[in-house]
Design a protein around this motif. Sequence first.
Motif, PDB file in Angstrom:
ATOM      1  N   PRO A 290       9.131   8.603 -11.017  1.00  0.00           N
ATOM      2  CA  PRO A 290       9.739   8.621 -12.355  1.00  0.00           C
ATOM      3  C   PRO A 290      10.518   9.894 -12.639  1.00  0.00           C
ATOM      4  CG  PRO A 290       7.403   9.097 -12.500  1.00  0.00           C
ATOM      5  CD  PRO A 290       7.684   8.815 -11.060  1.00  0.00           C
ATOM      6  N   ASN A 291      10.571  10.827 -11.679  1.00  0.00           N
ATOM      7  CA  ASN A 291      11.269  12.094 -11.898  1.00  0.00           C
ATOM      8  C   ASN A 291      12.771  11.986 -11.683  1.00  0.00           C
ATOM      9  OD1 ASN A 291       8.912  13.634 -12.251  1.00  0.00           O
ATOM     10  ND2 ASN A 291       8.621  13.730 -10.035  1.00  0.00           N
ATOM     11  N   SER A 292      13.213  11.004 -10.905  1.00  0.00           N
ATOM     12  CA  SER A 292      14.572  11.065 -10.392  1.00  0.00           C
ATOM     13  C   SER A 292      15.270   9.719 -10.481  1.00  0.00           C
ATOM     14  CB  SER A 292      14.565  11.488  -8.914  1.00  0.00           C
ATOM     15  OG  SER A 292      13.844  12.678  -8.726  1.00  0.00           O
ATOM     16  N   VAL A 293      16.578   9.818 -10.360  1.00  0.00           N
ATOM     17  CA  VAL A 293      17.434   8.633 -10.272  1.00  0.00           C
ATOM     18  C   VAL A 293      17.994   8.585  -8.859  1.00  0.00           C
ATOM     19  CG1 VAL A 293      19.614   7.644 -11.085  1.00  0.00           C
ATOM     20  CG2 VAL A 293      18.053   8.696 -12.712  1.00  0.00           C
ATOM     21  N   GLN A 294      18.018   7.399  -8.302  1.00  0.00           N
ATOM     22  CA  GLN A 294      18.564   7.282  -6.951  1.00  0.00           C
ATOM     23  C   GLN A 294      20.033   6.882  -7.003  1.00  0.00           C
ATOM     24  OE1 GLN A 294      16.069   5.885  -3.754  1.00  0.00           O
ATOM     25  NE2 GLN A 294      14.457   5.426  -5.233  1.00  0.00           N
TER      26      GLN A 294
ATOM     27  N   ASN B 204       4.476   5.613   6.434  1.00  0.00           N
ATOM     28  CA  ASN B 204       4.328   6.528   5.304  1.00  0.00           C
ATOM     29  C   ASN B 204       5.438   6.289   4.312  1.00  0.00           C
ATOM     30  OD1 ASN B 204       5.063   9.344   4.009  1.00  0.00           O
ATOM     31  ND2 ASN B 204       2.912   9.440   4.568  1.00  0.00           N
ATOM     32  N   SER B 205       5.127   6.499   3.071  1.00  0.00           N
ATOM     33  CA  SER B 205       6.116   6.245   2.022  1.00  0.00           C
ATOM     34  C   SER B 205       7.286   7.209   2.061  1.00  0.00           C
ATOM     35  CB  SER B 205       5.435   6.341   0.649  1.00  0.00           C
ATOM     36  OG  SER B 205       4.786   7.587   0.498  1.00  0.00           O
TER      37      SER B 205
ATOM     38  N   ARG C  69      18.588  10.071  -1.691  1.00  0.00           N
ATOM     39  CA  ARG C  69      19.547  10.894  -2.446  1.00  0.00           C
ATOM     40  C   ARG C  69      19.158  10.776  -3.910  1.00  0.00           C
ATOM     41  NH1 ARG C  69      25.961  11.269  -1.581  1.00  0.00           N
ATOM     42  NH2 ARG C  69      25.143  12.217   0.297  1.00  0.00           N
ATOM     43  N   LEU C  70      18.918  11.926  -4.499  1.00  0.00           N
ATOM     44  CA  LEU C  70      18.314  11.918  -5.829  1.00  0.00           C
ATOM     45  C   LEU C  70      19.117  12.742  -6.826  1.00  0.00           C
ATOM     46  CD1 LEU C  70      14.587  12.518  -4.803  1.00  0.00           C
ATOM     47  CD2 LEU C  70      15.665  10.338  -5.366  1.00  0.00           C
ATOM     48  N   TYR C  71      19.016  12.290  -8.041  1.00  0.00           N
ATOM     49  CA  TYR C  71      19.587  13.018  -9.172  1.00  0.00           C
ATOM     50  C   TYR C  71      18.444  13.268 -10.148  1.00  0.00           C
ATOM     51  CZ  TYR C  71      24.106  11.476  -7.345  1.00  0.00           C
ATOM     52  OH  TYR C  71      25.191  11.256  -6.539  1.00  0.00           O
TER      53      TYR C  71
ATOM     54  N   PHE D 224       5.784  14.383 -11.237  1.00  0.00           N
ATOM     55  CA  PHE D 224       4.952  13.284 -10.742  1.00  0.00           C
ATOM     56  C   PHE D 224       5.316  13.072  -9.294  1.00  0.00           C
ATOM     57  CE2 PHE D 224       2.474   9.406 -11.409  1.00  0.00           C
ATOM     58  CZ  PHE D 224       2.900   8.602 -10.368  1.00  0.00           C
ATOM     59  N   VAL D 225       4.350  13.204  -8.406  1.00  0.00           N
ATOM     60  CA  VAL D 225       4.614  13.026  -6.975  1.00  0.00           C
ATOM     61  C   VAL D 225       3.516  12.161  -6.398  1.00  0.00           C
ATOM     62  CG1 VAL D 225       4.893  14.173  -4.752  1.00  0.00           C
ATOM     63  CG2 VAL D 225       5.699  15.301  -6.826  1.00  0.00           C
ATOM     64  N   GLU D 226       3.936  11.147  -5.658  1.00  0.00           N
ATOM     65  CA  GLU D 226       2.989  10.251  -4.987  1.00  0.00           C
ATOM     66  C   GLU D 226       3.353  10.141  -3.521  1.00  0.00           C
ATOM     67  OE1 GLU D 226       0.981   6.558  -7.282  1.00  0.00           O
ATOM     68  OE2 GLU D 226       3.150   6.438  -7.060  1.00  0.00           O
TER      69      GLU D 226
ATOM     70  N   PHE E 130      20.190  15.624  -1.146  1.00  0.00           N
ATOM     71  CA  PHE E 130      21.300  14.946  -0.468  1.00  0.00           C
ATOM     72  C   PHE E 130      20.864  13.644   0.170  1.00  0.00           C
ATOM     73  CE2 PHE E 130      25.647  15.501   0.616  1.00  0.00           C
ATOM     74  CZ  PHE E 130      25.847  14.860   1.815  1.00  0.00           C
TER      75      PHE E 130
ATOM     76  N   MET F  22      10.104   2.176  -4.975  1.00  0.00           N
ATOM     77  CA  MET F  22      10.410   2.218  -3.547  1.00  0.00           C
ATOM     78  C   MET F  22      10.160   0.858  -2.936  1.00  0.00           C
ATOM     79  SD  MET F  22      11.332   5.225  -2.509  1.00  0.00           S
ATOM     80  CE  MET F  22      10.853   5.484  -0.823  1.00  0.00           C
ATOM     81  N   ARG F  23      10.996   0.536  -2.003  1.00  0.00           N
ATOM     82  CA  ARG F  23      10.775  -0.732  -1.321  1.00  0.00           C
ATOM     83  C   ARG F  23       9.513  -0.656  -0.484  1.00  0.00           C
ATOM     84  NH1 ARG F  23      16.282  -1.806   1.588  1.00  0.00           N
ATOM     85  NH2 ARG F  23      17.177  -0.019   0.563  1.00  0.00           N
TER      86      ARG F  23
ATOM     87  N   THR G 191       7.593  13.604   0.210  1.00  0.00           N
ATOM     88  CA  THR G 191       7.854  12.328  -0.442  1.00  0.00           C
ATOM     89  C   THR G 191       9.278  12.281  -0.981  1.00  0.00           C
ATOM     90  OG1 THR G 191       5.559  12.409  -1.143  1.00  0.00           O
ATOM     91  CG2 THR G 191       6.953  10.755  -2.174  1.00  0.00           C
ATOM     92  N   PHE G 192       9.969  11.241  -0.778  1.00  0.00           N
ATOM     93  CA  PHE G 192      11.333  11.011  -1.244  1.00  0.00           C
ATOM     94  C   PHE G 192      12.349  11.956  -0.619  1.00  0.00           C
ATOM     95  CE2 PHE G 192      10.341   7.685  -4.040  1.00  0.00           C
ATOM     96  CZ  PHE G 192       9.137   7.991  -4.649  1.00  0.00           C
TER      97      PHE G 192
ATOM     98  N   ALA H 123       1.820   7.970   0.186  1.00  0.00           N
ATOM     99  CA  ALA H 123       0.806   7.109   0.788  1.00  0.00           C
ATOM    100  C   ALA H 123       1.040   7.011   2.283  1.00  0.00           C
ATOM    101  CB  ALA H 123       0.851   5.718   0.157  1.00  0.00           C
TER     102      ALA H 123
ATOM    103  N   LEU I 291       0.817  -1.208   0.000  1.00  0.00           N
ATOM    104  CA  LEU I 291       0.000   0.000   0.000  1.00  0.00           C
ATOM    105  C   LEU I 291       0.853   1.262   0.000  1.00  0.00           C
ATOM    106  CD1 LEU I 291      -2.769  -0.908   2.618  1.00  0.00           C
ATOM    107  CD2 LEU I 291      -3.047  -0.707   0.143  1.00  0.00           C
ATOM    108  N   LEU I 292       2.030   1.173   0.561  1.00  0.00           N
ATOM    109  CA  LEU I 292       2.856   2.359   0.696  1.00  0.00           C
ATOM    110  C   LEU I 292       3.867   2.518  -0.435  1.00  0.00           C
ATOM    111  CD1 LEU I 292       3.512   2.216   4.535  1.00  0.00           C
ATOM    112  CD2 LEU I 292       1.867   3.624   3.313  1.00  0.00           C
ATOM    113  N   ASP I 293       3.864   1.583  -1.362  1.00  0.00           N
ATOM    114  CA  ASP I 293       4.796   1.712  -2.486  1.00  0.00           C
ATOM    115  C   ASP I 293       4.366   2.870  -3.371  1.00  0.00           C
ATOM    116  OD1 ASP I 293       5.450  -1.855  -3.008  1.00  0.00           O
ATOM    117  OD2 ASP I 293       6.281  -0.395  -1.615  1.00  0.00           O
ATOM    118  N   VAL I 294       5.309   3.711  -3.681  1.00  0.00           N
ATOM    119  CA  VAL I 294       5.046   4.822  -4.591  1.00  0.00           C
ATOM    120  C   VAL I 294       6.160   4.853  -5.622  1.00  0.00           C
ATOM    121  CG1 VAL I 294       3.766   6.238  -2.954  1.00  0.00           C
ATOM    122  CG2 VAL I 294       6.250   6.443  -3.081  1.00  0.00           C
ATOM    123  N   THR I 295       5.884   5.444  -6.733  1.00  0.00           N
ATOM    124  CA  THR I 295       6.876   5.523  -7.800  1.00  0.00           C
ATOM    125  C   THR I 295       7.426   6.944  -7.887  1.00  0.00           C
ATOM    126  OG1 THR I 295       5.121   5.978  -9.378  1.00  0.00           O
ATOM    127  CG2 THR I 295       5.817   3.696  -9.156  1.00  0.00           C
TER     128      THR I 295
END
Lengths: 422, 1018
Positions: A37-41, B597-598, B652-654, B566-568, B671, B1-2, B647-648, B570, A31-35
């Motif tokens: 697509p904007n970024s690279v980790q 929470n995600s 660490r994001l690029y 795009f932002v999600e 960061f 996301m895991r 969210t997120f 939960a 339920l808490l999985d979100v995507t």
Amino acid sequence: MTTPRLARRGRTALALALLALHGPLAGCGGLLDVTNPNSVQEDDLANPALAQALVTSALGQFECAYASYVASTGVLAGEYVNASGWLDINGWGWRGVELYQITGGCPTNRDATGLGAYTPLQQARYLAESAAERIASYPADQVQRRDERLGLLAAYAGYATLLLGEGFCEMAFDQGPLLQPRAVLARAESLFTRAIQHAQAANNAPLRHLATTGRARARLDQGNLAGAAADAEQVPAGFVWNAEYSTVDPRRENRVFNLNRRNRWLSVNPAYADLTVGSAADPRVAITNSNQVGHDGTTRHWFQNKYTTAASPIPMASWREAQLILAEARPAEAVAAINRVRASQGLAALQPAAGDAPLALVLEERRRQLFSEGHRLNDMLRHRLPFPAGNNHKGQAYGPITCMPLPDQERLNNPNIGPRNS
Amino acid sequence: MRGRSTAALLALSVTGALPRPGAPGRAAAQQQPPAATGRITGAVTDAASGAPIEAAQVRVAGTNLGTTTNAQGRFTLPAVPAGTVTLVVRRIGYAEGTRANVAVAAGATATADVALTQATRTLNEVVVTGTPGGAQKRTIGNAVSTVRTDSILAAAPVANLNQVIGQRTPGVMMLPGTGQVGTGSAIRIRGSSSLSLSNEPLIYIDGVRMDGDASRGPGQRGGANVSALNDIHPDDIESLEIIKGPAAATLYGTEASNGVIQIITKRGQSGRPQFDVSARSGASWLWDPEGRTGQRFMPDPARPGQVLGFNVYRNEIENGGGPIFGYGPMQNYSVSARGGTNAVRYFVSGTRNDDVGVVAWNTDVQNALRANLETELSKTLQLRIGTAFIAGQTRLAQGAIAIDPFSNLVWSNPRFLVDGRRGFQSAPPEEWEKVESRYDNDRSTSNAELRWQPLAWMNHRLIAGVDNNAEVNTTLYPQMPEGANHYYGALGLGSKTVNRGTRRLLTLDYAGSANLTRGDVVLTPSVGFQYYRTRSTFITASGQQFPAIPITTVTGGSVRDASETFVENATAGVYAQQQLGWHNRRFVTVALRADANSAFGEDFAAAYYPKLSASWVLHEEPFFRVPGVDELRFRAAWGAAGQQPATFAAARLYNPIVGYQNQPAILPTAFGNPELRPERGEELEVGFDLKLWNRVDVTFTRFDRIVKDAIVNRPLPPSSGFAPITGGTGVQIVNIGRLDAWGNELGLNTRVLGGRRLEWSVGTQLSTMRNRIRDLGGLPFISLGTQAQNREGYSIADLFMLHIRRATIDSVGRVLSATCDGGTGADGLQPGGADVPCAQARQLFLGRSQPTWTFGFDNNVTLWQRLRLYARVEGNGGHKQVNTEIRATHNQSTSEAVLRRDNPILQATRILENDRTGVYEAGFLRLREVSATFDLAENTARRLGVRRASISAGMRNVAMLWTAQHGWSTPRSGMVREPIANMITWDPEVRAVGQAEVGYQTVMPPTASATLAVRLSF
């Protein structure tokens, strides 16, 4: 009176309700999985297939930072004057203490008003150095053109470092301690040396010339005239390496064009008008009176003709620059070097008068030849040329700034550096 | 996301030792199938006046049988089991009434009338917010404020939901947006308590989470854009419930630290259909725009050393141009119908809003439809469904300085009189309207609520709903005949940006509770599960440089680009609660909630929020005999709630960019922090509710809150290589802070006189709110631009600036010396120290940027039960504001003081602390609303063919009464002058809308308005 059967049914219902809650919670992870697509980790960067993206990231970031650096230092050095009403350009126009607050950026729209290049240059440097580390860690057989890529990254890291050393009063890297310009320039020199080695391994001559020109410049800045001259004379005639720009994305545009010609926020300093070489107008500093006022409604607006579109490139390194480095490093050969540069453009030869100091001739030649390429501020600083005093054309009193200060954001948030007044 | 780890559930009920379920007698009524039934009819009236009371809830005690009274106050209850029953009657504004021993004979009709006594508040009122399924106020240990929308609409000249909420509830503050129609306000409940995250409360509508942000639409000056909250029309709202902090918001979990506002829309009622029609029209304007524009100056070319001044507003009028600001017409129409049977009840409505601002191209048109339906699927199963559709078109006028009327005024310049601009900053007025800045939205909110009562003592409620808002934000600069030579420069070649997307909020909410009675003890265990999912997807396309004037599409641009976001997010949470009630006047509640929470970091599994509260209805104790005290209740609550990071934020994001040679590239932007966890607010609130002589109603609450693990955007030095794509300062999001907040809230309502010829009541709301940063995790401070800092030992966004005491200048205004306050106090940052040269001085504490008190006062007078006169005064203060448009005016050399260069303090301030030139005391009291409402007599109304009719005339933002800057002699327009160079600020209430809300520039001030409204009921 409740019957026993009802009481049992009630307790059972309640217990079942509690148990039922475990169902969704047990599957809560999904339920808490979100995507995103904007970024690279970070973990995704371990893929060698990203090597080219890492290179284009660093080089592209430098190009963006370079344009901001050229524009910002151009105002400080008097190549441009503020023709806008924007507060965040005012400080550059009067060289005010506001510059301590400015870190600069690479704007994503054509109408961004801020100047400054500290943050984008640091990003470019970090990207180049970290990309080189990462590519070096990939299995060699999984990275094509490895030496060429490492050479490019080292060269661009070198240029970013060089500009940070030339334009700023003090510096820091990777949240490290305070460094003086000499240490920064030495670091740039070592990066160029590494780039030369990779270019030689890759048998890439233009890349080698880029790094050699950069090292010559760094050596000149450090006073290593012999080393500078030795590098400069290796650069072949006709060599040019440009920072490239494009209209495909506002971030990729030539910001000098946008600021000066598109938005009329900067005007070329009228002192550059009517310069001649021989008896003809000097085409290297061809500026045009637009017959308009700038954005501020009062400053007469002059535009340069060097960058005529948002896609016009800005030279990073060239044979002509190398010749002028040679001229400065070997004063006895200064006039000859200057005239080689002039001859390559069909300009009349320099005929100095007796008693003309070679350095003065070289500096004037650099002022024109390298106009709006990010060199003038450094020339003024390393030769202690006077900055304007009194009031500027808007009646604003000039402040004390000459070299760009290390922004307070670096001082205050770098654990190895203290605040200005501490 | 895991996937996230499973959140834990704690059950507090004890199995095997449960009291017997159900109240005595209740189960018996349920168990025996009725052999025969009868009917009960009757009337509910006002005990004092005898007037019928409409919409009173009438219920047969111990059953699900109930109805509401019609317009004549009458009710009918069919199918009542034969026997002796008790009727329970409730109506807001009245004490609960009962009629016992109503004998119902099989096949016959019994008559039972009930008279209700007026009461300003009642402890038996049911609230739904913060409770699993609803509870009486008497049982709840925290303060829950209820706002009755109809009573406000009947008296106050409000145009939207922001204005309905206003500052009418102690502790709730509406920070105003711009004076543009369509824009809204940010809401603060108990002030600000987050350093880096949002300080906005959660908004629900009928149990479904909704977007109430005030920053939608194309960017406007000051950040005050379109309000998503104002999509909900006040005429559709029955009531609002507000819970204020973690002590109350525990059941809302990891996003509720700033409080919760629950919007409850109108429902149907059994009986004949009732139609309500309202029409409101009026106009808005700006007080004294010419006076507040002031003068701008330039050197007099004919007289060296002298200056010329002009007022661009006056100059435009004198030269044949129009006044810049005019009267903006406002129109609002609403039609609704409600009715039904005991089995099915409905409410449907249609509303239309059509407002024009003080400039003609600022418009806001909104059409909305709403339908709510309730049906009894069976004796134990009830279904409520509701849906609303809102279509809005808003055009705004402050999208950029060059096209903004207000910016052009404030930064006018007499030097620009000669070049076609007629003295305005960027362009003459006829050019401003050519640029379009629009927000169009199609929004639907839907909810379904299923209530199941399988047994008399057990309730289940399941809510599912979605708030879906499709937006199109457009900014268009059409190609001008002058092309790039136009006042707008390169934008004169044409430019269009379209940002199109959807925001969706999904809610799933289950609550189950039981009501278990043993003697005088009632146990109410509850469990619940909530799931929220938000998604925001937007695509932006832009095209620039059109080939010809008629072309205005993105495709028409020769230079185009596009981007997508795009932002999600939960959230899933479970809770369990146990409430113990003794004698129905002593209540203790314990609860525990667990959330995942995600946005939580990998190393953080779940957050746990406990709650403990108590309520004691003291006046119902047998020993309580205090004359005059009708009600006295003490309450206390301690609880925790959270606020999740973005969210997120933990990763660490690029981010993608276009790189070298236009190839794909990435840039480090975030960061990251794998240990990131939500902020945690723990709050203790204590208070009491007191009613004296059935006239005076006092509520008081004291709250103390600690925010732990406060999320701080710790600035990264740029040498780290991480920064936003456009530059500036990168941050790492860390939990290193601790913040304390505290305050007091007082509500005092008094029915001074209550006769038939004259009724007079007054209401007062007073609240104080303070906060202090206790810990910044070792950071000395975090700079918020050039004006404010978050610093240990100080409040959020306190102002720190140089305190310049003296300066000397030469004949041309150059500063020769400047002496500053060297500071004092333990940290050396308090003013009052020794003189030091300013070059050596530190920035000292100057004041708070956030209000520390709010005040409201209502005065209501009703003559002959027909004519109602209403006035409201409102304000806040205790803080300073920074108006940076003053700094910019000095910088462009159009202020007299800068041109004369004879003010040493100003000259020194501009060099050393430029923003100080725009600082002023921001406290104010404003006559916010006045109105006169006439209710037609019933027989007169009937002759007109209506059941009820009223006509109301009102004004809003009537006059400024007091400002902290000038006291009671303040100009009524709201204008204040800052002390250094006497420069004008249009209105001290203005502020930017944003997180720290420090400093603003050219935000259009609030407008005044006058309206005439007619309300009819059929």
